[in-house]
Each structure stands twice: as structure tokens, then as C-alpha cells.
Design an enzyme around this catalytic site. Structure first.
Site, PDB file in Angstrom:
ATOM      1  N   HIS A  91      63.330  36.941  66.482  1.00  0.00           N
ATOM      2  CA  HIS A  91      62.953  36.887  68.162  1.00  0.00           C
ATOM      3  C   HIS A  91      61.475  37.270  68.026  1.00  0.00           C
ATOM      4  O   HIS A  91      60.477  37.343  67.653  1.00  0.00           O
ATOM      5  CB  HIS A  91      63.409  38.863  68.009  1.00  0.00           C
ATOM      6  N   HIS A  94      57.960  39.111  71.223  1.00  0.00           N
ATOM      7  CA  HIS A  94      58.093  39.946  71.628  1.00  0.00           C
ATOM      8  C   HIS A  94      57.549  39.033  72.547  1.00  0.00           C
ATOM      9  O   HIS A  94      56.575  38.417  72.422  1.00  0.00           O
ATOM     10  CB  HIS A  94      57.465  40.705  70.715  1.00  0.00           C
TER      11      HIS A  94
END
Length: 181
Positions: A117, A119
Site C-alpha cells: 500500500h 500512503h
């Protein structure tokens, strides 16, 4: 004409790296077992607000397959992830009226959820004073002090803010997508 290709995928064995992980927070969100404020979703990627944001608008961009390492992500998912990061970043800067962003993708080091992932973290407003009274004031902060300031800066995502902010980002994303057609 392509039915044989579709049939070839029926009951196929999924490589373990591509399977979801029943204990992974992001896999649980993808299966609708945990709630999330979704900003964007397509067939390969989902973007959600972070539940413990560093700053308002802190967003996570997550591929829809479970992979622990960015370096092992299939290229088509890496491409979709990059495109989503760009689109979300553009929407965030417009809605927040702040072009300062930090885009971070961790691999094992500082990776709280072992699922690839990114940010997207809006920069602090330049005119907002930071309380450094409990840290050294005459020298730049140490790495540990910076980590502590970031940790102390986290708050719990508020429902009212999340709902309103997610609506603004989704509206911005839909206008951006429509303007490119």
C-alpha cells in the site's frame, strides 16, 4: 470466441502470493468485513482514508491482491496503483488547497500492515506552529524525535470529517475522470 479462456480460469488454483490473507486488515476491508471510507475503487485498486491519519486527508492506496512486497507486485497492479496514486494526489491537492504531499510505500521496514500500500499524506500547513517544547529546540530533531512527533500527531479518523471529506474527493475524482473523456 474467448469462452475457452474464461473456462480455463474456472476452479483454477490461485498462487498463494495472490490469495487474500484472512488476517490481513486490508483483505478484510476488500471483502467488506471491515468498514472503510472509500475514495476510489476499480478492478485492481482501492483508495481509503487512513483510520489513524497523520494529517487530515491521509489516504491509503491498496492493490486488490494480497502481496507483502512492492518488489513482487505484478506489473499490471503496479501500474494501476501508480495511476491511482496520481489521481488521488491530484484530487487531494485540489480539495485541500495544499500541493504539499508525501507519498510513501514501505516494504517490511515500517510496514504496519503486510499488504502492499501507498500512503498519500498531505503536508502540514506552513503557518501552523508545531509544539517542540519537549524536544531539543536549537538543533534539528533526531530521527527518533521526528518519529515521535509524527506518532503524537496521529489522531483517530472522525466519522463526520471522513464522510464529508470522502464525498469531496469522490466528487473531485468524478469531475477529473469526466474531463478526460
Amino acid at each position: 470466441m474467448t469462452s475457452f479462456i474464461v473456462e480455463a480460469h474456472v476452479d483454477r488454483i490461485i498462487h498463494p502470493e495472490w490469495a487474500d490473507n484472512p488476517k490481513c486488515v486490508f483483505c478484510l476491508i476488500l471483502r467488506n468485513k471491515l468498514p472503510a471510507y472509500i475514495l476510489h475503487e476499480d478492478e485492481k485498486v482501492i483508495s481509503i482514508l487512513d483510520v489513524a491519519p497523520l494529517r487530515p486527508g491521509h489516504t491509503l492506496v491498496i492493490p486488490k491482491i494480497h502481496h507483502k512486497h512492492i518488489s513482487e507486485l505484478p506489473e499490471e497492479y503496479a501500474a494501476a496503483l501508480g495511476l491511482a496514486v496520481t489521481r488521488i494526489a491530484k484530487a487531494l491537492t485540489k480539495v485541500l488547497e495544499n500541493h504539499g504531499l508525501n507519498v510513501v510505500g514501505n516494504q517490511e521496514y515500517a510496514q504496519a500492515v503486510p499488504h502492499v500500500h501507498y500512503h498519500i499524506i498531505p503536508a502540514p500547513e506552513p503557518d501552523v506552529p508545531r509544539d517542540r517544547s519537549k524536544y531539543k529546540t536549537l538543533v534539528p530533531p533526531t530521527e527518533k524525535e521526528m518519529h515521535m512527533m509524527e506518532l503524537e500527531g496521529r489522531t483517530k479518523l472522525g466519522e463526520d470529517f471522513a464522510r464529508e471529506f470522502a464525498d469531496k474527493i469522490r466528487r473531485e475524482l468524478s469531475t477529473t475522470v469526466l474531463s478526460h473523456l
